[in-house]
Design an enzyme around this catalytic site. Structure first.
Site, mmCIF file in Angstrom:
data_model
loop_
_atom_site.group_PDB
_atom_site.id
_atom_site.type_symbol
_atom_site.label_atom_id
_atom_site.label_comp_id
_atom_site.label_asym_id
_atom_site.label_seq_id
_atom_site.Cartn_x
_atom_site.Cartn_y
_atom_site.Cartn_z
ATOM 1 N N ARG A 236 0.859 -1.183 0.000
ATOM 2 C CA ARG A 236 0.000 0.000 0.000
ATOM 3 C C ARG A 236 0.897 1.234 0.000
ATOM 4 O O ARG A 236 1.556 1.536 1.003
ATOM 5 C CB ARG A 236 -0.928 -0.003 1.221
ATOM 6 C CG ARG A 236 -1.956 -1.120 1.199
ATOM 7 C CD ARG A 236 -2.860 -0.996 -0.004
ATOM 8 N NE ARG A 236 -3.995 -1.908 0.044
ATOM 9 C CZ ARG A 236 -4.889 -2.045 -0.923
ATOM 10 N NH1 ARG A 236 -4.768 -1.320 -2.031
ATOM 11 N NH2 ARG A 236 -5.890 -2.889 -0.804
ATOM 12 N N ALA B 158 -10.840 -7.487 -0.374
ATOM 13 C CA ALA B 158 -11.719 -6.311 -0.404
ATOM 14 C C ALA B 158 -11.614 -5.631 -1.758
ATOM 15 O O ALA B 158 -10.673 -5.865 -2.523
ATOM 16 C CB ALA B 158 -11.332 -5.326 0.700
ATOM 17 N N GLU C 51 -15.047 -10.006 -5.361
ATOM 18 C CA GLU C 51 -13.725 -9.701 -4.815
ATOM 19 C C GLU C 51 -13.051 -10.929 -4.219
ATOM 20 O O GLU C 51 -11.839 -11.103 -4.354
ATOM 21 C CB GLU C 51 -13.830 -8.586 -3.758
ATOM 22 C CG GLU C 51 -14.146 -7.222 -4.336
ATOM 23 C CD GLU C 51 -13.072 -6.702 -5.281
ATOM 24 O OE1 GLU C 51 -11.905 -7.122 -5.180
ATOM 25 O OE2 GLU C 51 -13.401 -5.870 -6.142
ATOM 26 N N GLU D 86 -9.466 -11.864 -5.753
ATOM 27 C CA GLU D 86 -8.266 -11.697 -4.937
ATOM 28 C C GLU D 86 -7.743 -13.000 -4.341
ATOM 29 O O GLU D 86 -6.573 -13.084 -3.990
ATOM 30 C CB GLU D 86 -8.509 -10.679 -3.827
ATOM 31 C CG GLU D 86 -8.743 -9.275 -4.364
ATOM 32 C CD GLU D 86 -8.533 -8.187 -3.333
ATOM 33 O OE1 GLU D 86 -8.508 -8.504 -2.129
ATOM 34 O OE2 GLU D 86 -8.389 -7.032 -3.749
ATOM 35 N N GLU E 77 -1.437 -6.158 -6.868
ATOM 36 C CA GLU E 77 -2.123 -7.438 -6.645
ATOM 37 C C GLU E 77 -1.347 -8.620 -7.224
ATOM 38 O O GLU E 77 -1.644 -9.768 -6.896
ATOM 39 C CB GLU E 77 -3.534 -7.387 -7.238
ATOM 40 C CG GLU E 77 -4.450 -6.428 -6.496
ATOM 41 C CD GLU E 77 -5.869 -6.465 -7.018
ATOM 42 O OE1 GLU E 77 -6.102 -7.097 -8.069
ATOM 43 O OE2 GLU E 77 -6.740 -5.879 -6.364
#
Length: 198
Positions: free
Chosen positions: A72, A84, A101, A105, A151
């Site tokens: 992040r 999320a 999601e 993910e 990701e």
């Protein structure tokens, strides 16, 4: 119990917005500036105009919760989070977005879904509300999703729910959405056990 004798509850309050304008448009969200009549005067507030989001507390049959770790940039950390994503598909139901999601993910599906809790992430600076769901009855998705950017190197970990809650309280896990979701799930499941044992 509050001083008034009733449980505390947030309340809607909508002062008159005299002017609202977009001052910055980004790729994901924009910044708005509102001039608001408040009390006997006016206030000006800038905030991130957010589409909202969903998150998933995915629990397996062993009582473990799925955590994902990714970079992040604003905090310069690879923090642990729940699966999320944004409510960025117009008209999409939040639970449908949560299903999407989890598949995108973590390459997982779930047969059991229930709303867990909804929370505003940082109401002093943005309008984001996130709806967190408890997902059980997990299975591998039919296909693996291609991931890019941050990701692309997501790490997955299955952690006992109590251990994840302990890590939140001890300050080892700092993601606010993870904290709310994990603690709410622990509370929900312990309350359910208490009712069954009564």
């Amino acid at each position: 119990m509050s001083d008034s004798g009733t449980a505390p509850q947030d309340e809607t309050f909508e002062p008159e917005v005299l002017e609202s304008r977009e001052v910055y448009r980004g790729a994901v969200w924009s910044v708005r500036e509102d001039r608001v009549r408040y009390g006997d005067g006016e206030i000006v507030r800038q905030y991130i105009d957010h589409s909202g989001a969903v998150a998933v507390v995915a629990m397996d049959e062993e009582g473990r919760v799925l955590l994902i770790q990714q970079y992040r940039h604003p905090i310069r950390e690879r923090d642990w989070e729940l699966p999320a994503g944004l409510l960025d598909v117009v008209g999409e139901d939040p639970m449908a977005a949560a299903r999407r999601e989890l598949a995108e993910e973590a390459d997982l599906t779930a047969s059991g879904w229930e709303p867990l809790v909804s929370t505003y992430t940082t109401p002093g600076s943005n309008s984001e509300i996130i709806h967190i769901y408890l997902a059980t009855g997990l299975a591998a998705a039919d296909e693996a999703f291609a991931r890019t950017d941050e990701e692309a190197d997501i790490r997955l970990a299955w952690v006992p729910l109590a251990e994840a809650a302990d890590a939140v309280v001890a300050g080892r896990l700092h993601n606010g959405i993870l904290a709310v979701g994990v603690l709410a799930a622990e509370r929900r499941l312990s309350s359910g056990r208490a009712r069954r044992e009564a």
